[in-house]
Each structure stands twice: as structure tokens, then as C-alpha cells.
Design a protein around this motif. Structure first.
Motif, short mmCIF file in Angstrom:
data_model
loop_
_atom_site.label_atom_id
_atom_site.label_comp_id
_atom_site.label_asym_id
_atom_site.label_seq_id
_atom_site.Cartn_x
_atom_site.Cartn_y
_atom_site.Cartn_z
N PHE A 12 -4.07 0.33 -8.36
CA PHE A 12 -5.39 0.44 -7.86
C PHE A 12 -5.58 1.62 -7.07
O PHE A 12 -4.75 1.78 -6.24
N GLU A 13 -6.54 2.42 -7.23
CA GLU A 13 -6.81 3.39 -6.23
C GLU A 13 -8.00 3.04 -5.35
O GLU A 13 -9.11 2.85 -5.88
N THR A 14 -7.68 3.15 -3.97
CA THR A 14 -8.89 2.63 -3.18
C THR A 14 -8.93 3.66 -1.95
O THR A 14 -7.94 3.61 -1.04
N GLU A 15 -9.75 4.52 -1.95
CA GLU A 15 -10.09 5.49 -0.82
C GLU A 15 -8.63 6.09 -0.67
O GLU A 15 -8.11 6.97 -1.43
N GLU A 16 -8.00 5.97 0.58
CA GLU A 16 -6.77 6.89 0.64
C GLU A 16 -5.48 5.92 0.44
O GLU A 16 -4.73 6.53 1.32
N GLN A 17 -5.40 5.59 -0.41
CA GLN A 17 -4.19 4.82 -0.59
C GLN A 17 -4.36 4.17 -2.14
O GLN A 17 -5.26 4.02 -2.72
N ILE B 83 -9.24 -2.97 3.20
CA ILE B 83 -9.39 -2.23 2.14
C ILE B 83 -10.86 -1.87 1.74
O ILE B 83 -11.68 -2.83 1.27
N GLN B 84 -11.57 -1.06 1.80
CA GLN B 84 -13.12 -0.70 1.24
C GLN B 84 -12.99 -0.46 0.01
O GLN B 84 -12.04 0.06 -0.78
N THR C 115 -16.26 -7.33 -2.05
CA THR C 115 -15.91 -5.95 -2.44
C THR C 115 -14.87 -5.43 -1.71
O THR C 115 -14.23 -4.45 -1.96
N ASN C 116 -14.76 -5.93 -0.36
CA ASN C 116 -13.62 -5.47 0.50
C ASN C 116 -12.53 -6.34 0.55
O ASN C 116 -12.95 -7.71 0.54
N ILE C 117 -11.29 -6.11 0.63
CA ILE C 117 -10.04 -7.00 0.92
C ILE C 117 -9.51 -6.61 2.03
O ILE C 117 -8.91 -5.42 2.48
N SER D 67 0.92 -1.27 0.09
CA SER D 67 0.04 0.07 0.02
C SER D 67 1.03 1.31 0.03
O SER D 67 1.87 1.15 0.75
N PHE D 68 0.56 2.15 -0.85
CA PHE D 68 1.21 3.62 -0.68
C PHE D 68 0.00 4.66 -0.35
O PHE D 68 -0.80 4.93 -0.91
#
Length: 705
Positions: free
Chosen positions: A541-546, A517-518, A512-514, A253-254
Motif C-alpha cells: 500500500f502507498e500512503t503519503e511518503e511510505q 499513517i494518514q 481513515t488513519n492507522i 513501513s518502507f
């Protein structure tokens, strides 16, 4: 006109209630992700039910109908979760229309037009109509309101007419489902012999002594399990291990975290807000208008942060305080004194001891254990340490039993609440408190307080700037472009000390979630793509704040179950079998009483006694509920002893001390009633599972959404 709008509102609620009821009857809610027919998918079949293929266009048409009706009733567009729920509702409607209808037709079940009229405006009004057309104040049903609404229906907008048609369709579905469900319940029958058998199992009591060698007495690392042994076990127990289509990944994650410049800008902004709050004519309105998060104007200690609890001790009425930072949010407070509340707050810690099951013997064992821990604490043992190691409440155990502040408004179960709020001083409550959750050992850390603090609060959260986001994406993109294989992925992570690899195993295709990660749907879709190979690396991949970069590490196939799909479970099973063989070989041929045999066996053999246990709910102290052991002991005569045998969690030798037969009774009506009610409560679920299994449902929705 106001009445029509009101009825329209209510009928929309009723449609929703019926739809939810129908879904719960069938399968419950299982949400899907965003709708996206991408990737050049040539197969336009979204699924198959009882041999009938469901085309994506037909499915989408039904979803659109549900959405239009929902938006007409709610007056707003759906969010993604609501849309996913409607897709699930549409899918379950297809199951009803195809699989369930076959069952309804076989039984000749139907809802006639005359029956529908009777449900809407006749003598047997549907509960949904009663709810939709009852006065919200008095709760009285007004049949004339229904009749007037129907008389004016053709003059109403087309959308409202469609809404009523949909509502009537739901009424039919609700009634036919109710008929089917009631028919099944009324067909339930428990013979006297079964009721008598259950009565005997519950009321015949036995006292037993037994030798027990648990599997855990042998260290796992001393037992070597080979792949061939796992293969053999899986082959012999194939029916117990159902295959599923899943994927396993590792990812880095970044995070998009606010930079120093972002924090400085917000700090300066909130200082300006503090000056405004100090001079505001209406401080509550000013705070509400400028805060990023809703905050109450009157706070008790129960709803204050730990930082504010300490700070408020030094507040003076009229003063503005802060900023205080909590995570990524800055807070400022204007204090305006206190008042007395009708609700009190208190703070406590607890150690929860649960019974293994609801049997009397299990509860007695839990009480004995709880009393032992209470005695240790009263003798000087550390409460927090015992909470961490002994409490069955994992949330508070990791905090030494601390529950924080709470109010006497039902936040805690009644016995617990009464004990805490009756304490006159902080300290250990010198008795056990029993609730439906088990036995509580309680330490009151702050006695009741009914002071309310009037505080106008502004909270401003640090948001990362676009430049900060761009920099996080640049790092993620640079990483993704530099690695193409799992080997390169691992090497790059090892080189960059700031990266941490996370693992997500056995992800289902509809996920849908991992992990935490939402909205990870796109990652799941990538993992299930045909061209995503094992050890291949994803794009960013962009997921919310990461930003996420993943590598595919494993696949499982529902039609081809492999050892790796259940390696941990299979290893445990095979290891326990090998342990059982080892223990049995050591015990076999041993003679004498249980103590003599245990002494000959050596470390690991336990001798225990279980008093007044029943076959239905018997509980063995260390071994827990072991149906194999119970069956063996109830098959003995007093004074008899079994040979060595393998139970659920270890190896046993059982000895029956005495057995008291269940008292003779002539009437088993009560037992029949209890068994019938139990079976009736499960009949809807069981028949639903049977219908679905018989329909051989193939659900491919995850490939489209």
C-alpha cells in the motif's frame, strides 16, 4: 448584480451553518474515506434505518446534490475530506428523514408554508436569514434585500434557484428540529424531593478515618489469571462489553526518504537562491516567490526555530546566511535589522499540578502537593527532574517542563502570562500560580523581549526523486512477494534489521488513519475484506511518503464478543477481584482500632483521614473518588466502623468521626433550577441516542467508501 452575488454568497454560508448545526444536534462529524464501489459487492444497500434500506444509488444521488450545491457556492471542487464530510451529512439527513420524521409525525410537528414565509420575510425572521442578509459592516438586517432577492429569483441562474430551494428546506428542518428540541426541554421536570436529595448530598459534610489497601499494593505478577476465569467474568458481565467490528494488524513501513543525490541537488539549488536573495531589489518578494513554505518577514524569538535563535545573534544587517538544515528542509536568511514590537516574547518552564476533581478538598490537596514540590525546588531539587515525574502537562513534562518561547497575546492563560511577563529576571517564581488548569510552579528561562527581527527567509524541502520512490517500492514489493503468512512475515522482519514492526489494534471499519499513517483507508478496506484471513499478508500500500505491508492479526465481531476482544480490561478486572479476595481474607476477623488492624495486616495498609467531604463530591486522598466508600461512610453514625468491603480501587474499613447535616432550608428553587438546567442541556443528546437506538441503524457505508 453585485447585491445578488453578495446574497448568493451569504445564503451559501447560511445553508452550511444550518447543516452543521443539524449534524452536531444528531451525532457530530465522523468522516469517511475515499468513495470507491469496488470488489464486486453485490449488496447495494448502504445501510438500514428503522427497517428501511438505503440503496447506494439513492445515497449517492443525495451526496451529489450536496456536492453540486457546495461547489456552486464555493466556486471550486471539493477535496477528499470535504467530500467525506458531505457523505456524512447525507447519511445524517437520511436519519432525520426516516427516524426523526417518525417522531415529528407522532407529535404532529410541522412547519407550514405560512410559517416559512414568516421566517423569511415576516415578523419572526429566522436567525439564518438574519445572518445571510445582514450588512457585514453595520450588522443591520435589511428585510427589503430579502424581498428584492425573492422577486428576482426566477431571473437568476438555475443553480442559484436550486441553492435557494435547498436553503428553504434547511430552514424548515432547522425550525422543526428547534420545535422538537424545545418541546423536550419544556417537558423537563425536577420534583422537590429530588432537589432536596441533591442539596443534602452536596451540603452534608463528614470527617472520616479509614484503612485502605489499594490493589496496586499487590504486585500483578503474583496473581495468575486463567482463561476460564476471564470467560466466567465476561459471561457474568456480558452487558458491559459491547461488541464492535474491528481488525488488528501488524505492519512494516518502507519510507520514501530523499537519497544523497536528492539532497545534493537541492543544496546546489539553494546556493543559487542565496546569490539571488543577496542581490534582489525586493528581498521579501523574492523570498516569498521562491520558498516552499510560508515564512513571516518579521520574526520574534517566539516563532524562530532553536537553530535560528542561536544563529541570529551573529547576523549583520544586509548579510545572507545559510543554508541551515532542519529535518528535510534547507533555509537561507537575509537579515535586515530589528525593530520594536508591541507584543513581547518570553520563555518559561512549568510543573502543573491538577486537582483530581473540582471539589474544594481536591483543590486543597493539589495545592498542598504543589507547595511541597515548590519547597523542594527552592531547597535545591532539580526542576527538570521534578517536572518529568510530577507535572500533569505531558507535552512539556517530557522536556523537563520547557514550554519554549511564547508571546503575551493570550497564548497562555492570563494568570500564567501575567506572572511570566512581570518577571524582571530569569529564575524560579517563588509562589504558586493558580489557573483553571491547576497550580503552576514556574521557572522563567528568558524574560520578556519585544524585539522583532526583519528576516527574508527561503525554505526549500528535499523531495525524493522518482528513482528514490521506485527503489522504496521495489524493496516493499520484494518483501511482500517473499512472505505469505505471519510466520514468514516475522522471519523476514527478523532477518532485515532495518525493518520495525508496528501494531494497530481494534481498528474500526470506518477508520481513515492507522496510528500516524494518514490516508490509510485502503489498508482498512483490505483488513475487512471477507477473503482477508487471520495471519494473511497484504499487498503493498502507498500512503503519503511510505509504502506499507501489513499482516492481519486479529478480528472482533459485534455479534460475537470474545475474551480476546477485551483481554486487557478483563484481566485487570479479574486480577483485582482476586486481589480483593486475598486482602479481605487477611483483614477479616481483625479487631481493635484501625492502627492495630493495619499493623496486623502489614505493608500496603494505609490509614488516612478525609475532612469535610460530601456524598456528592467526596474525595479520599489516596483512593480518589470512590462512590462505594462514600456511600458506606455516610450510612454510619459517629463512632461507628464498617466491616471489610471492596471499593473501586481497593479494600476498605471506614470509620465515621463526625457528620454535620446540611443546614435546613425551606426553598429548594435554586437547586431545582440547577438540576433542570443540567438535564435540559443533556436532553437533546439523550433523546438523539434514544432515537438512534430505537431506529436500529445499520451503517454499511464503510464497505463502499
Amino acid at each position: 448584480m453585485a447585491l445578488i452575488n453578495k446574497i448568493r454568497e451569504k445564503s451559501g454560508v447560511a445553508v452550511t451553518v444550518i447543516a452543521i448545526s443539524l449534524i452536531l444536534f444528531m451525532v457530530g462529524g465522523d468522516l469517511l474515506g475515499p468513495n470507491s464501489i469496488l470488489g464486486g459487492n453485490s449488496n447495494q444497500t448502504v445501510g438500514e434505518i428503522a427497517g428501511k434500506e438505503i440503496n447506494i444509488k439513492d445515497f449517492q444521488t443525495r451526496v451529489d446534490g450536496f456536492r453540486q450545491n457546495y461547489e456552486a457556492q464555493s466556486g471550486r471542487s471539493l477535496n477528499e475530506n470535504e467530500l467525506a464530510s458531505l457523505r456524512d451529512q447525507a447519511w445524517n439527513q437520511f436519519i432525520v428523514d426516516i427516524a426523526y420524521k417518525k417522531q415529528f409525525d407522532k407529535l404532529g410537528l410541522a412547519v407550514t408554508d405560512d410559517e416559512l414565509v414568516d421566517m423569511v420575510q415576516g415578523n419572526h425572521i429566522s436567525p439564518s436569514i438574519l445572518q445571510a442578509f445582514s450588512d457585514p459592516t453595520s450588522g443591520r438586517f435589511d428585510k427589503s434585500a430579502v424581498i428584492n432577492y425573492l422577486k428576482n429569483l426566477k431571473t437568476l441562474p438555475v443553480e442559484q434557484q436550486k441553492s435557494w430551494t435547498s436553503f428553504e428546506t434547511s430552514l424548515r428542518e432547522e425550525r422543526i428540529r428547534s420545535k422538537y428540541e424545545n418541546l423536550l426541554k419544556l417537558s423537563t421536570y425536577i420534583p422537590k424531593a429530588q432537589a432536596e436529595k441533591e442539596y443534602i448530598a452536596q451540603n452534608t459534610k463528614a470527617t472520616t478515618r479509614y484503612l485502605y489497601v489499594p490493589y496496586f499494593s499487590i504486585v500483578d505478577t503474583t496473581i495468575k489469571v486463567t482463561d476460564s476465569q476471564l470467560e466466567s467474568y465476561l459471561s457474568a458481565h456480558r452487558s458491559e462489553y459491547k461488541g464492535t467490528d474491528t481488525r488488528s494488524i501488524e505492519y512494516v513501513s518502507f519510507p520514501v526518504q530523499p537519497a544523497k543525490d536528492d539532497s545534493t541537488a537541492l543544496y546546489n539549488e539553494i546556493k543559487e537562491l542565496a546569490r539571488g536573495l543577496a542581490t534582489a531589489q525586493n528581498d521579501s518578494s523574492y523570498a516569498k516567490m521562491n520558498s516552499d513554505i510560508p515564512l513571516p518577514m518579521n520574526m520574534s524569538l517566539a516563532n524562530m526555530s532553536d537553530q535560528l535563535k542561536e544563529a541570529v545573534k551573529s547576523f549583520v544587517p544586509g548579510g545572507v546566511y545559510g543554508p541551515y538544515r532542519e529535518g528535510n528542509t534547507y533555509f537561507i536568511y537575509k537579515y535586515d535589522g530589528t525593530r520594536t514590537d508591541t507584543v513581547s516574547s518570553a520563555k518559561a518552564s512549568h510543573i502543573l499540578i491538577r486537582a483530581e476533581n473540582q471539589s474544594d478538598s481536591a483543590k486543597a490537596a493539589a495545592r498542598v502537593r504543589a507547595e511541597g514540590i515548590l519547597a523542594q525546588i527552592r531547597a535545591g531539587a532539580n526542576f527538570e527532574a521534578l517536572a518529568a515525574t510530577s507535572s500533569a502537562d505531558p507535552g512539556s513534562a517530557q522536556r523537563g517542563g520547557d514550554l519554549g518561547y511564547f508571546q503575551n497575546n493570550g497564548a497562555m492563560v492570563k494568570p500564567f502570562e501575567e506572572a511570566v511577563f512581570s518577571a524582571s529576571a530569569p529564575g524560579l517564581i517563588p509562589r504558586l500560580i493558580e489557573s483553571q488548569f491547576g497550580f503552576h510552579i514556574i521557572k522563567v528561562t528568558a524574560t520578556k523581549n519585544n524585539t522583532l527581527y526583519r528576516i527574508a527567509a527561503i525554505g526549500k524541502t528535499i523531495a525524493p526523486s522518482q528513482a528514490t520512490r521506485d527503489e522504496a517500492y521495489r524493496k516493499a514489493d520484494e518483501f511482500a512477494n517473499s512472505v505469505k503468512t505471519k510466520e514468514q512475515f516475522d522471519a523476514a522482519v527478523k532477518k532485515d534489521k532495518g525493518l520495525v514492526v508496528a501494531t494497530a489494534n481494534r481498528i474500526p471499519e470506518s477508520a481513515t488513519n492507522i496510528n500516524a499513517i494518514q490516508n490509510g483507508r485502503e489498508i482498512v478496506r483490505w483488513a475487512f475484506k471477507e477473503d482477508s484471513k487471520i495471519n494473511s499478508v497484504s499487498q503493498v500500500f502507498e500512503t503519503e511518503e511510505q509504502y506499507i505491508v501489513a499482516v492481519l492479526t486479529g478480528k472482533s465481531d459485534q455479534d460475537n464478543v470474545k475474551v480476546d476482544d477485551f483481554r486487557d480490561e478483563l484481566t485487570t478486572k479479574v486480577r483485582n477481584e482476586l486481589k480483593a479476595e486475598q486482602i479481605t481474607a487477611k483483614l477479616k476477623g481483625a479487631t481493635g482500632d484501625l492502627e492495630t488492624i493495619a499493623k496486623k495486616y502489614g505493608a500496603g495498609a494505609l490509614i488516612e483521614t478525609a475532612n469535610d467531604i460530601s456524598l456528592a463530591t467526596g474525595f479520599l486522598t489516596s483512593a480518589g473518588f470512590d462512590p462505594i466508600a462514600l456511600g458506606k461512610v455516610f450510612g454510619l453514625k459517629a463512632g461507628q466502623k464498617t466491616g471489610v468491603f471492596t471499593g473501586e480501587n481497593g479494600v476498605f474499613i471506614m470509620e465515621l468521626i463526625n457528620k454535620t447535616d446540611a443546614p435546613k432550608i425551606a426553598d429548594f428553587t435554586q437547586n431545582k433550577t440547577q438540576l433542570t438546567q443540567s438535564l435540559e442541556s443533556r436532553s437533546s443528546y439523550l433523546v438523539n441516542e434514544a432515537i438512534r437506538e430505537n431506529a436500529k441503524i445499520v451503517d454499511r457505508r464503510a464497505k463502499f467508501f
